[in-house]
Design an enzyme around this catalytic site. Structure first.
Site, PDB file in Angstrom:
ATOM      1  N   CYS A 117      10.724 -13.611  44.786  1.00  0.00           N
ATOM      2  CA  CYS A 117      11.844 -12.722  44.717  1.00  0.00           C
ATOM      3  C   CYS A 117      13.160 -13.532  45.116  1.00  0.00           C
ATOM      4  CB  CYS A 117      11.773 -11.694  45.760  1.00  0.00           C
ATOM      5  SG  CYS A 117      10.357 -10.596  45.353  1.00  0.00           S
ATOM      6  N   HIS A 259      18.493  -9.069  47.547  1.00  0.00           N
ATOM      7  CA  HIS A 259      17.307  -8.723  46.756  1.00  0.00           C
ATOM      8  C   HIS A 259      17.112  -7.446  47.045  1.00  0.00           C
ATOM      9  CE1 HIS A 259      13.438  -8.567  45.333  1.00  0.00           C
ATOM     10  NE2 HIS A 259      12.875  -8.679  46.478  1.00  0.00           N
ATOM     11  N   ASN A 289      11.615  -2.695  43.442  1.00  0.00           N
ATOM     12  CA  ASN A 289      11.822  -4.042  43.473  1.00  0.00           C
ATOM     13  C   ASN A 289      11.336  -4.875  42.177  1.00  0.00           C
ATOM     14  OD1 ASN A 289      11.384  -6.947  44.093  1.00  0.00           O
ATOM     15  ND2 ASN A 289      10.437  -6.242  46.265  1.00  0.00           N
TER      16      ASN A 289
HETATM   17  O1  UT7 Z   1      10.003  -8.658  47.366  1.00  0.00           O
HETATM   18  C1  UT7 Z   1       9.359  -9.253  48.311  1.00  0.00           C
HETATM   19  C2  UT7 Z   1       9.659  -8.912  49.593  1.00  0.00           C
HETATM   20  N1  UT7 Z   1       9.051  -7.691  49.794  1.00  0.00           N
HETATM   21  C3  UT7 Z   1       9.530  -7.119  50.909  1.00  0.00           C
HETATM   22  O2  UT7 Z   1      10.684  -6.993  51.358  1.00  0.00           O
HETATM   23  C4  UT7 Z   1       8.673  -5.753  51.634  1.00  0.00           C
HETATM   24  C5  UT7 Z   1       8.836  -5.711  53.028  1.00  0.00           C
HETATM   25  N2  UT7 Z   1       8.217  -4.676  53.669  1.00  0.00           N
HETATM   26  C6  UT7 Z   1       8.409  -3.347  53.679  1.00  0.00           C
HETATM   27  O3  UT7 Z   1       9.380  -3.201  52.838  1.00  0.00           O
HETATM   28  C7  UT7 Z   1       7.682  -2.131  54.417  1.00  0.00           C
HETATM   29  O4  UT7 Z   1       6.559  -2.888  55.203  1.00  0.00           O
HETATM   30  C8  UT7 Z   1       6.779  -1.393  53.412  1.00  0.00           C
HETATM   31  C9  UT7 Z   1       7.691  -0.400  52.518  1.00  0.00           C
HETATM   32  C10 UT7 Z   1       5.889  -2.149  52.278  1.00  0.00           C
HETATM   33  C11 UT7 Z   1       5.973  -0.358  54.234  1.00  0.00           C
HETATM   34  O5  UT7 Z   1       6.626   0.284  54.991  1.00  0.00           O
HETATM   35  P1  UT7 Z   1       6.176   0.397  56.564  1.00  0.00           P
HETATM   36  O6  UT7 Z   1       7.134   1.252  57.414  1.00  0.00           O
HETATM   37  O7  UT7 Z   1       6.214  -1.233  57.023  1.00  0.00           O
HETATM   38  O8  UT7 Z   1       4.581   1.026  56.590  1.00  0.00           O
HETATM   39  P2  UT7 Z   1       3.342   0.526  57.071  1.00  0.00           P
HETATM   40  O9  UT7 Z   1       2.955  -0.740  56.103  1.00  0.00           O
HETATM   41  O10 UT7 Z   1       3.456  -0.035  58.432  1.00  0.00           O
HETATM   42  O11 UT7 Z   1       2.422   1.798  56.852  1.00  0.00           O
HETATM   43  C12 UT7 Z   1       2.661   2.877  57.561  1.00  0.00           C
HETATM   44  C13 UT7 Z   1       1.521   3.950  57.297  1.00  0.00           C
HETATM   45  C14 UT7 Z   1       0.389   3.329  57.335  1.00  0.00           C
HETATM   46  O12 UT7 Z   1      -0.592   4.477  57.575  1.00  0.00           O
HETATM   47  P3  UT7 Z   1      -1.097   4.312  59.053  1.00  0.00           P
HETATM   48  O13 UT7 Z   1      -2.032   3.065  59.187  1.00  0.00           O
HETATM   49  O14 UT7 Z   1       0.034   4.075  59.934  1.00  0.00           O
HETATM   50  O15 UT7 Z   1      -2.012   5.701  59.063  1.00  0.00           O
HETATM   51  C15 UT7 Z   1      -0.205   3.156  55.682  1.00  0.00           C
HETATM   52  O16 UT7 Z   1      -1.365   3.289  55.153  1.00  0.00           O
HETATM   53  O17 UT7 Z   1       2.040   4.366  55.856  1.00  0.00           O
HETATM   54  C16 UT7 Z   1       0.888   4.377  55.065  1.00  0.00           C
HETATM   55  N3  UT7 Z   1       1.190   3.882  53.699  1.00  0.00           N
HETATM   56  C17 UT7 Z   1       1.591   5.069  52.848  1.00  0.00           C
HETATM   57  N4  UT7 Z   1       1.580   6.478  52.979  1.00  0.00           N
HETATM   58  C18 UT7 Z   1       2.063   6.986  51.939  1.00  0.00           C
HETATM   59  C19 UT7 Z   1       1.484   2.686  53.147  1.00  0.00           C
HETATM   60  N5  UT7 Z   1       1.865   2.938  52.080  1.00  0.00           N
HETATM   61  C20 UT7 Z   1       1.989   4.279  51.668  1.00  0.00           C
HETATM   62  C21 UT7 Z   1       2.281   5.148  50.663  1.00  0.00           C
HETATM   63  N6  UT7 Z   1       2.347   6.388  50.819  1.00  0.00           N
HETATM   64  N7  UT7 Z   1       2.738   4.521  49.436  1.00  0.00           N
END
Ligand code: UT7
Length: 333
Positions: A117, A259, A289
């Site tokens: 990216c 990005h 993205n």
């Molecule tokens: O291009 C390369 C660069 N990439 C990035 O910049 C991505 C950086 N990371 C992010 O943008 C965020 O970390 C994400 C958007 C990927 C995830 O958001 P988050 O607030 O960090 O969520 P998390 O991974 O901590 O997950 C929170 C909860 C989890 O459930 P539990 O374990 O708390 O029960 C996940 O299982 O959300 C759950 N979850 C979802 N729920 C519904 C994860 N993905 C989903 C989903 N729909 N698609």
């Protein structure tokens, strides 16, 4: 022939292309256990363009490149160098040469550059080196990715985040000042395991003493929270370093184009730099993205809609797998 009389770089044309098919958050909720509320509130993404099987990366990149060349007011035959930033070439040996052929850029040398990216920012900085040394006059920088082909569509943590597309910028030599005012590019392989699209193979014996790995690339794996933390810490820092090199302050920035990974990351970086939301260019809601394509698509849309005008000061930053990150401070036009 080396021409050192025109050492500055200027940015003269932009273009973008995306596949027609759209996939909404509601569509995704029928594929994996997710919903519009979660995706919108955590990322800002509403829909994304997805390449149908017959679409190639070369086609998308060529369409974006053709538009950028036309907007720069030059012809493909005048391009000296094409740098294709991509992690998803049609051909692992590289797709830039095919794009050179499709564009009719008969004089150009072309190569792929892989920095995930961050690829567009890295490619822009590369283009500047060739122009500043007087080696090339006209460079086409393309960022293009079709990550939909490398997602695990049963993994809700990653498949909701990405989309496909291409964006391009023409960089030209000028005697009239250098518009790339400052840049900084970085890598940290110690965190390589946070975001991968890795080859994985099984051992297969060729002879009694020689074995090879037989396999293919595995879908994208990401430690989302760690990448998020990395982005909100490193992106403001790298922009500040690039601004220092450019002898500019955050208040002087007309537009911040990050990005397009996550609206929350963009908001956090803008907050840290005290850049007001109206100066932050975002299209993550409609593209998701698109990896190396995200910055040039956002840049092109802002130019095409007359938001960005010639002379405007832009701070851009890419970040992602590697881990890699970088920033460039430049004046459009
Ligand atoms: O291009 C390369 C660069 N990439 C990035 O910049 C991505 C950086 N990371 C992010 O943008 C965020 O970390 C994400 C958007 C990927 C995830 O958001 P988050 O607030 O960090 O969520 P998390 O991974 O901590 O997950 C929170 C909860 C989890 O459930 P539990 O374990 O708390 O029960 C996940 O299982 O959300 C759950 N979850 C979802 N729920 C519904 C994860 N993905 C989903 C989903 N729909 N698609």
């Amino acid at each position: 022939m080396l021409d050192t009389s025109q050492r500055g770089i200027t940015f003269t044309g932009s273009g973008a292309a995306a596949p027609e098919s759209l996939l909404s958050n509601d569509d995704l909720s029928k594929i994996v256990d997710t919903n519009d509320e979660w995706i919108s509130s955590r990322t800002g993404i509403k829909t994304r363009h997805i390449a149908s099987p017959e679409v190639t990366l070369c086609e998308l990149a060529t369409a974006a490149g053709k538009q950028a060349i036309a907007n720069a007011g030059i012809t493909a035959a005048e391009i000296d160098l094409i740098i294709l930033a991509t992690s998803t070439p049609d051909d692992l040996f590289g797709s830039a040469s095919k794009i050179q052929y499709l564009l009719g850029a008969t004089r150009a040398v072309a190569f792929d550059l892989t920095a995930a990216c961050s690829g567009f920012v890295f490619a822009l900085v590369n283009a500047a080196q060739f122009i500043r040394t007087g080696t090339y006059q006209n460079v086409l920088v393309i960022g293009a990715d079709i990550l939909s082909r490398w997602l695990d569509w049963s993994d809700r943590r990653t498949c909701v985040l990405f989309g496909d597309g291409a964006g391009a910028v023409v960089c030209q030599a000028t005697k009239d000042g250098d518009r790339l005012l400052g840049f900084e590019i970085c890598s940290n392989g110690a965190q390589n395991d946070c975001l991968n699209l890795p080859f994985s193979g099984q051992s297969a014996a060729l002879s009694e003493t020689v074995s090879i790995a037989k396999g293919t690339y595995q879908p994208i794996f990401m430690k989302g929270r760690e990448v998020y933390r990395f982005a909100v810490a490193k992106v403001p820092e790298v922009i500040e370093k690039a601004l220092f090199r450019a002898d500019r302050t955050p208040e002087q920035i007309d537009w911040l184009i990050l990005h397009q990974a996550n609206q929350r990351i963009m908001n956090s970086v803008a907050d840290r730099l005290k850049i007001p939301p109206e100066k932050v260019i975002s299209n993550v809601a409609s593209y998701g993205n698109t990896s190396a394509a995200s910055i040039p698509i956002a840049l092109h849309e802002a130019i095409a809609s007359d938001r960005i005008k010639p002379g405007d000061l832009i701070a851009t930053s890419g970040f992602g797998a590697g881990l890699t990150w970088g920033a460039a401070i430049f004046k459009w036009g």
